[in-house]
Design a protein around this motif. Structure first.
Motif, PDB file in Angstrom:
ATOM      1  N   GLN A   1       0.823  -1.221   0.000  1.00 34.98           N
ATOM      2  CA  GLN A   1       0.000   0.000   0.000  1.00 34.98           C
ATOM      3  C   GLN A   1       0.856   1.269   0.000  1.00 34.98           C
ATOM      4  O   GLN A   1       0.507   2.277  -0.611  1.00 34.98           O
ATOM      5  N   ASP A   2       1.987   1.200   0.713  1.00 37.38           N
ATOM      6  CA  ASP A   2       2.777   2.411   0.960  1.00 37.38           C
ATOM      7  C   ASP A   2       3.375   3.029  -0.301  1.00 37.38           C
ATOM      8  O   ASP A   2       3.535   4.238  -0.388  1.00 37.38           O
ATOM      9  N   ASP A   3       3.731   2.174  -1.251  1.00 39.70           N
ATOM     10  CA  ASP A   3       4.427   2.683  -2.426  1.00 39.70           C
ATOM     11  C   ASP A   3       3.458   2.688  -3.607  1.00 39.70           C
ATOM     12  O   ASP A   3       2.985   1.649  -4.039  1.00 39.70           O
ATOM     13  N   ASP A   4       3.173   3.879  -4.121  1.00 41.41           N
ATOM     14  CA  ASP A   4       2.205   4.001  -5.211  1.00 41.41           C
ATOM     15  C   ASP A   4       2.594   3.197  -6.439  1.00 41.41           C
ATOM     16  O   ASP A   4       1.725   2.788  -7.202  1.00 41.41           O
ATOM     17  N   THR A   5       3.881   2.960  -6.648  1.00 40.95           N
ATOM     18  CA  THR A   5       4.252   2.204  -7.841  1.00 40.95           C
ATOM     19  C   THR A   5       4.164   0.698  -7.589  1.00 40.95           C
ATOM     20  O   THR A   5       4.425  -0.093  -8.492  1.00 40.95           O
TER      21      THR A   5
ATOM     22  N   ASN B   1       1.374  -0.373  -5.522  1.00 35.88           N
ATOM     23  CA  ASN B   1      -0.010  -0.529  -5.066  1.00 35.88           C
ATOM     24  C   ASN B   1      -0.911  -0.786  -6.275  1.00 35.88           C
ATOM     25  O   ASN B   1      -1.122   0.098  -7.101  1.00 35.88           O
TER      26      ASN B   1
ATOM     27  N   MET C   1      -3.519   1.611  -7.623  1.00 36.41           N
ATOM     28  CA  MET C   1      -3.161   2.785  -8.417  1.00 36.41           C
ATOM     29  C   MET C   1      -3.407   2.571  -9.909  1.00 36.41           C
ATOM     30  O   MET C   1      -3.543   3.535 -10.662  1.00 36.41           O
TER      31      MET C   1
ATOM     32  N   VAL D   1      -6.697   4.003 -10.305  1.00 33.87           N
ATOM     33  CA  VAL D   1      -6.636   5.467 -10.222  1.00 33.87           C
ATOM     34  C   VAL D   1      -6.197   6.032 -11.581  1.00 33.87           C
ATOM     35  O   VAL D   1      -6.758   7.017 -12.067  1.00 33.87           O
TER      36      VAL D   1
ATOM     37  N   HIS E   1      -8.929   9.089  -4.239  1.00 33.85           N
ATOM     38  CA  HIS E   1      -7.481   9.286  -4.113  1.00 33.85           C
ATOM     39  C   HIS E   1      -7.147  10.754  -3.824  1.00 33.85           C
ATOM     40  O   HIS E   1      -6.166  11.058  -3.139  1.00 33.85           O
TER      41      HIS E   1
ATOM     42  N   ARG F   1      -6.803  11.525  -0.088  1.00 36.12           N
ATOM     43  CA  ARG F   1      -5.819  10.837   0.750  1.00 36.12           C
ATOM     44  C   ARG F   1      -5.283  11.774   1.826  1.00 36.12           C
ATOM     45  O   ARG F   1      -4.860  12.886   1.526  1.00 36.12           O
TER      46      ARG F   1
ATOM     47  N   GLU G   1      -7.345   6.801   3.038  1.00 40.41           N
ATOM     48  CA  GLU G   1      -6.174   6.080   2.511  1.00 40.41           C
ATOM     49  C   GLU G   1      -6.353   5.597   1.080  1.00 40.41           C
ATOM     50  O   GLU G   1      -5.483   4.911   0.548  1.00 40.41           O
TER      51      GLU G   1
ATOM     52  N   ASN H   1       7.893   2.419 -13.139  1.00 37.73           N
ATOM     53  CA  ASN H   1       8.739   3.257 -12.294  1.00 37.73           C
ATOM     54  C   ASN H   1      10.198   3.095 -12.711  1.00 37.73           C
ATOM     55  O   ASN H   1      10.815   2.071 -12.459  1.00 37.73           O
TER      56      ASN H   1
END
Lengths: 146, 259, 106, 152
Positions: free
Chosen positions: B44-48, B50, B53, B56, B138, B141, B253, C7
């Protein structure tokens, strides 16, 4: 004191057309049900399998002396020594309708089909466990002695 | 001492709506995040990393896509969502004056489609609806939840609370039995959470996709062997509203990741 | 709608080892599940992923049904020259998805 | 749906999708795992060391398990990792993924997310530039979801 559980539910037509199953009758004596629901003793080996079957929910909430089962619940008391704490008669009523002892309990009543709200369409009118399943579990729990 | 305590209590009453009996106090409220293991948290912590996303991203594209016979995109009315949608999801479900009842964010998106885009509604749990709601949510957040503050919502919050504490299903359990009274305990090894709705729509590993709070609530109802309310049913909206009101002050979140 | 999250560091020093992370939308239907009616749900997975750096293949993966839905991959490469990283996912039922990212190497 | 079958049925239902019943499929056998490994390794000797498999020993859901394989290698033109292969013991199919790299990678490390149908062993094998094979195994315990969705 002897209660006779009211068991007539067959006349209750449910929304989807199914009818409530009639439960087998049982007599409550004191704080237990002394007689087997099936008229015969249960099978402890089958009962153990049921207790450990996640779908019947015992193991979801209870822990117990089951070394091979990694994930046990801690929402309810450990079943170790259950056979010392309660007679088969007491165990049977606790499984059939634990709410009789404590209105606030989170333990479901495993052999009851009335007074429930919004029961799943396919399950309406049915108890969670059958009489023989109850007897198998009672037989197994009775073997749990410290 | 007791005088001081009375004053503090009085101030709290002014500052925030009074807690209902049995409700989890503000400082003891924990997101499902805090019940997860480090690996799921990292997801969850890292958008790349998760997967939520991805939705999103799709939602951002849809935001700018013209839809319906009016030929308008969300962006044509609302502009840059980063500005216009900030904090919006934290206020939902919100009271709709025309309908006289609360609507969820998903329902609002479909109302917008019907009224302003002349477009057909997106079906529940469809990829496009989840993508749009994830994109909108989003933007909130980190924003503290304030849903339910509108006084017009009071009877609906109460309806939701009544459903939350009502025992139901073949297992005869109420939401409150687990999520108020027994969080921190374990259901067959899995932690029982407080059921805080801070991350919806969220990516559930069990689902392997994004899902709405309604889907989660229906799944809980099946868990206690109850007949789940239909998507969009007023009861489900009321429950969602109560859960959001119960999470008042907690940061959003979306899109969260949960087991 | 197929979308991918890529990324790649936008800038790197020549010789740096950089991490490349990709996440792409795909259900990865295993082909082992059945509908309630008992019918097998046909397999629909990504079977291959390739990354090219200025046209040269630097990483390739063969994927199987045991790869989770919305496949995530992370791998490394040495930053050599400025240019383009191209990504390609190929799968069942003619699935093809591509993405690219540029990098400046100083 | 008889409730007593819940243990075997993981149902995923969302509006607009077909209800899917995942009957726990036939498990791959240790023999199938062995065959899958031999298909990659051939008759070469499998050595232990050099390769490392990072995977949580206890996972919250077997549908998405993060995993990283890394190999101690200088990644030079003379000494590098050619490929990394990952296998499982109890999914319906023993293969998870094959990853092809070279000296240009700089670091021999790959991460992905995998599915594990049950608690089981995961095996990773690295093929080095000298065609030696190195393996590592890890046991993963999968927590079964307490609540699954059902068709009502």
């Amino acid at each position: 004191m002897i209660h006779i559980a009211a068991l007539i539910a067959a006349s209750l037509a449910l929304t989807d057309g199914t009818r409530a199953q009639a439960l087998v009758s049982y007599n409550i004596v004191g704080d237990g049900i002394p007689e087997s629901l099936t008229g015969a003793p249960g099978d402890a080996a089958r009962g153990r399998a049921l207790v450990l079957d996640r779908s019947t929910t015992c193991i979801l909430c209870h822990s117990g002396p089951f070394p091979e089962t990694r994930f046990q619940g801690d929402l309810a008391p450990d079943l170790t020594g259950a056979g010392n704490r309660w007679s088969t008669s007491q165990l049977r009523l606790r499984l059939v309708d634990a709410s009789r002892f404590n209105r606030e309990t989170i333990m479901p009543s495993y052999y009851r089909n009335d007074g429930l709200v919004r029961v799943g369409r396919n399950l309406a009118g049915k108890p969670i466990l059958s009489p023989s399943q109850i007897e198998d579990i009672v037989a197994y729990l009775a073997t749990l002695r410290d | 001492m007791s005088v001081a305590r009375t004053i503090i209590a009085a101030m709290l009453l002014v500052a925030a709506p009074a807690l209902l009996a049995g409700e989890i106090p503000q400082d003891a409220r924990h997101s499902g995040y805090s019940f997860m293991g480090p690996d799921t948290r990292a997801m969850q912590d890292d958008d790349t990393s998760n997967p939520g996303m991805l939705f999103v991203l799709d939602g951002e594209a849809l935001w700018k896509t013209r839809s319906g016979s009016a030929g308008r995109a969300c962006a044509d009315c609302h502009g840059d969502a980063r500005e216009s949608m900030k904090g919006v999801a934290a206020r939902y479900p919100a009271f709709d004056k025309a309908l006289g009842r609360p609507v969820t964010l998903d329902q609002r998106i479909n109302l917008c489609r019907a009224n302003h885009q002349q477009a057909t509604p997106l079906s529940h749990e469809s990829r496009d609806l989840l993508a749009l709601s994830a994109f909108v949510a989003h933007q909130s957040r980190g924003v503290a939840i304030t849903a339910g503050d509108d006084p017009q919502l009071k009877p609906f919050v109460e309806q939701g609370r009544a459903l939350f504490v009502q025992r139901q299903g073949q297992l005869n359990l109420a939401c409150t039995n687990c999520h108020d009274d027994n969080y921190d305990k374990h259901l067959a090894g899995a932690p029982v959470t407080q059921g805080q709705p801070t991350g919806y729509p969220l990516y559930r590993l069990e689902w392997q996709t994004l899902g709405s709070l309604e889907r989660r609530l229906r799944s809980c109802m099946s868990g206690v062997r109850a007949q789940a309310f239909d998507y969009g049913a007023p009861e489900l909206v009321a429950l969602e509203l109560y859960l959001m009101a119960r999470a008042r002050g907690m940061p959003m979140e979306s899109p969260a990741v949960r087991p | 709608m197929a979308s991918a999250l890529i990324n790649v560091p936008p800038k790197a020093k020549r010789g740096d080892v950089i991490e490349i992370r990709t996440l792409t939308s795909h259900i990865m239907e295993t082909g082992f599940r059945r509908t309630a009616a008992g019918e097998l749900v046909p397999r629909d997975i990504i079977t291959s992923f390739t990354c090219r750096y200025n046209g040269t293949e630097i990483f390739r993966a063969d994927l199987f049904p045991a790869i989770a839905a919305n496949p995530y991959l992370s791998f490394f490469t040495v930053a050599k020259d400025s240019g383009k990283l191209e990504f390609e996912w190929i799968g069942d039922n003619g699935f093809v998805s591509t993405a690219s990212a540029s990098i400046t190497v100083e | 749906m008889p409730s007593t079958r819940r243990q075997f049925l993981h149902l995923t239902v969302a509006a607009g999708t077909i209800p899917i019943v995942t009957i726990r499929p036939i498990e791959a056998t240790p023999a199938m795992l062995g065959t899958a490994i031999r298909n990659v390794v051939g008759e070469a000797q499998l050595r232990t060391g050099k390769i490392r498999l990072d995977i949580p020993p206890l996972v919250e859901n077997g549908n998405t398990v993060p995993m990283t394989v890394s190999v101690a290698s200088p990644m030079t033109a003379a000494d590098y990792v050619k490929s990394i292969h990952v296998f499982n013991e109890k999914n319906p199919q023993p293969n998870i993924g094959n990853f092809h790299l070279g000296p240009w990678a700089g670091r021999a490390q790959v991460s992905t997310r995998i599915r594990l149908a049950d608690s089981q062993k995961v095996v990773a094998i690295a093929r080095l530039s000298d065609d030696s094979f190195w393996q590592v195994a890890a046991d993963v315990v999968v927590t079964l979801a307490a609540c699954t969705e059902e068709v009502n």
